[in-house]
Design an enzyme around this catalytic site. Structure first.
Site: not given
Length: 327
Positions: A146-148, A239, A268, A288-290
């Site tokens: 997808g976009r990412i 995820r 987490e 989880h800092i993306a």
């Protein structure tokens, strides 16, 4: 907050602290509310009859029971698009850190052990992300395109990527026109949809950027990891549930793959120093800092506020979850 405060039609009740909202506080204050802005930590499944809109400051909405809210006729807003660049940036960072032993290197310095390491011809060496004359082919793989994923590919092109392979929803046909356009734009030898096994076998770096849910649970398992190259690197910025942590720890410990870079881990934030992945030196884990850039979080907050206002006051929500087929 100014977007919300300037609307005289809204009577705001605001959690006052810069941390996740206490569950008891949320349950007390959601009673009688017409709309609510939540984050990933706030589980939403049922609410009072006055509630009309749930707006989550996240691109994922697994924490919202879509079946329950659909039955209540609620609108759900989320924040896609605005975090694409930040997540793509971090995905590349993780690929470099994992491949070049960044976790091991920073640990050595932070523990004051650098003095114990004599320079050696192959000390701290890892597989190079960019192409070289001796290694002119680099294949980047994606689980999810997808976009990412596409933004991540764009950032990797200057490293000399030559091939891009991806696997996506099996029910979705390959977009040959789009793939040909990307290949031409980035001067790649191939951009191609293949099955999951081929992505695993061929990729020098494999990015996991697919949605969560039952269909992708433990998509990266022992069987898939055994198909990967010994010099390959696995990156997960989607995820935690997509990757079987025990299988990945085993793969790293036994050398099936070179390394891993994780922004997310199943279970987490309850990841202790005894977690099998934390114990693996070639596994780089960040908490989880993306999306954690000032620009992105402001944009996410703005989108969440806009979704709430539009949903309550009769406008078009900028990003609304389609609940039409939820049953």
């Amino acid at each position: 907050m100014p977007l919300l405060e300037e609307r005289s039609e809204l009577d705001l009740v605001v959690w006052p602290e810069d941390r996740a909202c206490d569950r008891a506080w949320l349950l007390d204050n959601i009673t009688g509310a017409a709309g609510v802005i939540v984050t990933l930590t706030d589980k939403i499944w049922i609410a009072g009859p006055s509630l009309k809109v749930v707006s989550t400051m996240s691109v994922g909405y697994e924490h919202v029971d879509l079946k329950a809210v659909a039955q209540q006729g609620l609108k759900v807003g989320y924040t896609p698009d605005v975090l694409t660049d930040a997540v793509a940036d971090l995905s590349v960072m993780l690929a470099l850190m994992a491949g070049r032993n960044g976790g091991i290197g920073t640990s050595v310095v932070q523990k004051g052990e650098w003095k114990n390491y004599s320079w050696a011809p192959f000390g701290f060496c890892g597989p190079q992300l960019s192409t070289t004359s001796a290694s002119p082919k680099r294949t980047i793989g994606f689980l999810g395109f997808g976009r990412i994923a596409q933004a991540t590919l764009a950032r990797l092109v200057p490293f000399g990527v030559t091939h891009c392979l991806y696997s996506s929803n099996p029910t979705s046909p390959a977009n040959h026109a789009r793939d040909a356009e990307l290949a031409a734009k980035y001067k790649l030898q191939a951009v191609k949809k293949v099955d999951v096994d081929d992505v695993a076998r061929e990729s020098d770096v494999l990015f996991v950027l697919a949605p969560g849910g039952n269909d992708t649970y433990h998509l990266v398992n022992e069987e898939l990891l055994k198909k990967m190259k010994k010099t390959s690197v696995l990156i997960n910025a989607s995820r935690g549930t997509l990757v079987d942590s025990d299988a990945l720890a085993k793969a790293l410990h036994e050398g099936w793959i070179w390394g891993a870079g994780l922004d997310v881990v199943e279970g987490e934030p309850n990841i202790s120093v005894d977690h099998p992945l934390v114990k693996e030196p070639r596994c780089v884990i960040v908490p989880h800092i993306a999306s954690a850039t000032l620009e992105t979080r402001r944009a996410m907050a703005t989108r969440a506020a806009q979704n709430l206002i539009a949903g309550l006051l009769g406008g078009q929500m900028p990003a609304q979850v389609d609940l039409a087929n939820i049953s």
